[in-house]
Design a protein around this motif. Sequence first.
Motif, short mmCIF file in Angstrom:
data_model
loop_
_atom_site.label_atom_id
_atom_site.label_comp_id
_atom_site.label_asym_id
_atom_site.label_seq_id
_atom_site.Cartn_x
_atom_site.Cartn_y
_atom_site.Cartn_z
N PHE A 102 0.83 -1.20 0.00
CA PHE A 102 0.00 0.00 0.00
C PHE A 102 0.87 1.25 0.00
CE2 PHE A 102 0.66 -0.94 4.47
CZ PHE A 102 0.82 0.30 5.07
N GLY A 103 0.23 2.37 -0.31
CA GLY A 103 0.92 3.65 -0.34
C GLY A 103 0.58 4.51 0.86
N LYS A 104 1.39 5.54 1.01
CA LYS A 104 1.17 6.53 2.07
C LYS A 104 1.66 7.88 1.56
CE LYS A 104 5.56 5.69 4.38
NZ LYS A 104 6.17 6.85 3.74
N LYS A 105 1.16 8.93 2.15
CA LYS A 105 1.55 10.29 1.75
C LYS A 105 2.25 11.03 2.89
CE LYS A 105 -2.10 10.62 -1.66
NZ LYS A 105 -2.47 9.22 -1.59
N VAL A 106 2.35 10.38 4.05
CA VAL A 106 2.98 10.96 5.23
C VAL A 106 4.10 10.03 5.69
CG1 VAL A 106 0.91 12.24 5.92
CG2 VAL A 106 1.28 9.91 6.78
N ASN A 107 4.75 10.37 6.79
CA ASN A 107 5.90 9.59 7.25
C ASN A 107 5.55 8.23 7.82
OD1 ASN A 107 6.61 12.70 7.80
ND2 ASN A 107 8.41 11.60 7.13
N SER A 108 4.45 8.08 8.47
CA SER A 108 4.14 6.82 9.15
C SER A 108 3.35 5.85 8.28
CB SER A 108 3.35 7.07 10.43
OG SER A 108 3.01 5.84 11.04
N ALA A 109 3.80 4.60 8.24
CA ALA A 109 3.05 3.56 7.54
C ALA A 109 1.73 3.27 8.24
CB ALA A 109 3.88 2.29 7.44
N PHE A 110 1.59 3.67 9.50
CA PHE A 110 0.34 3.47 10.21
C PHE A 110 -0.72 4.49 9.79
CE2 PHE A 110 3.17 1.03 12.95
CZ PHE A 110 2.41 -0.10 13.16
N LEU A 111 -0.34 5.46 8.97
CA LEU A 111 -1.28 6.47 8.48
C LEU A 111 -1.33 6.45 6.96
CD1 LEU A 111 -0.33 9.42 10.87
CD2 LEU A 111 -2.25 7.82 11.08
N GLY A 112 -1.29 5.26 6.39
CA GLY A 112 -1.29 5.11 4.94
C GLY A 112 -2.67 4.81 4.39
N ASP A 113 -2.67 4.32 3.14
CA ASP A 113 -3.91 4.02 2.44
C ASP A 113 -4.62 2.79 2.99
OD1 ASP A 113 -3.30 6.17 0.79
OD2 ASP A 113 -2.42 4.91 -0.78
N VAL A 114 -3.95 2.03 3.87
CA VAL A 114 -4.50 0.85 4.53
C VAL A 114 -4.31 1.05 6.03
CG1 VAL A 114 -4.04 -1.61 4.94
CG2 VAL A 114 -4.03 -0.73 2.61
N ASP A 115 -5.26 0.57 6.81
CA ASP A 115 -5.13 0.62 8.27
C ASP A 115 -4.21 -0.52 8.70
OD1 ASP A 115 -5.38 0.49 11.04
OD2 ASP A 115 -7.54 0.92 11.02
N LEU A 116 -2.91 -0.23 8.77
CA LEU A 116 -1.91 -1.26 9.08
C LEU A 116 -2.13 -1.86 10.46
CD1 LEU A 116 0.63 -2.79 8.20
CD2 LEU A 116 1.98 -0.88 9.11
N ASP A 117 -2.50 -1.03 11.42
CA ASP A 117 -2.76 -1.53 12.77
C ASP A 117 -3.87 -2.58 12.74
OD1 ASP A 117 -2.57 -1.59 15.65
OD2 ASP A 117 -4.29 -0.23 15.74
N ALA A 118 -4.96 -2.30 12.06
CA ALA A 118 -6.07 -3.25 11.97
C ALA A 118 -5.64 -4.51 11.21
CB ALA A 118 -7.27 -2.60 11.29
N TRP A 119 -4.86 -4.33 10.15
CA TRP A 119 -4.38 -5.48 9.36
C TRP A 119 -3.55 -6.41 10.23
CZ3 TRP A 119 -0.02 -7.89 7.42
CH2 TRP A 119 -0.21 -8.72 6.30
N PHE A 120 -2.62 -5.83 11.00
CA PHE A 120 -1.81 -6.63 11.92
C PHE A 120 -2.69 -7.34 12.95
CE2 PHE A 120 2.45 -4.08 11.62
CZ PHE A 120 2.84 -4.82 10.52
N LYS A 121 -3.59 -6.60 13.58
CA LYS A 121 -4.41 -7.17 14.65
C LYS A 121 -5.31 -8.29 14.14
CE LYS A 121 -4.20 -3.35 17.81
NZ LYS A 121 -4.77 -2.11 18.29
N THR A 122 -5.87 -8.13 12.95
CA THR A 122 -6.71 -9.17 12.37
C THR A 122 -5.95 -10.48 12.20
OG1 THR A 122 -8.04 -7.53 11.21
CG2 THR A 122 -8.11 -9.76 10.34
N ARG A 123 -4.65 -10.38 11.97
CA ARG A 123 -3.82 -11.56 11.74
C ARG A 123 -3.06 -12.01 12.99
NH1 ARG A 123 -5.26 -8.89 7.88
NH2 ARG A 123 -5.57 -9.71 5.78
#
Length: 185
Positions: free
Chosen positions: A82-103
């Motif tokens: 996924f892409g992002k427009k800011v410094n943190s991957a946790f604030l990108g085009d995908v909710d990385l935190d939710a993706w991690f937690k789901t798995r």
Amino acid sequence: MTTALLLIDVQQGFDDAAFWGPRNNPGAEANMRALLRAWQDRRDPVVLVHHDSVTPGSPLRPGQPGNDFKPELDGARPDLVFGKKVNSAFLGDVDLDAWFKTRGITSFVLAGIQTNFCCETTARMGGNLGYDVTFALDATFTFDLEGPDGTVMTADELYRATATNLHGDRFATVKSTKEILTLDR
């Protein structure tokens, strides 16, 4: 426990020395590749993030060749891109935190570009969110940077400062690629 590999902004646009200036750690890409191979061999989760710059003239703008991943990621079989427009991957085009937690992912190894910007910011946020973060320092690199007073900090100074910030504030455990790959997992 599954540990994900998070590779941040491993993009061709960072090869533009005229735009970025002097860099450090010429072995970073080889270390990124070694981590990627190890994760893929174990079939552990791999996440690739790319920076989609909105800055005019940036080599990382979408649609530009610089937005593409570097050849070191050729053959990658990521579980998520996924892409992002800011410094943190946790604030990108995908909710990385939710993706991690789901798995059920509670830890990740982080590598990529730039050490003191997107990599450090993502590590800090990961630590704040409760993840066990391992920062693969020698699988990152950065560039010299001018401060507000006009003095320049070298890429090596910024690299060491990031390691100190992350370690000292316990946002992440800073390790070498060799240390990460020789851990009994």
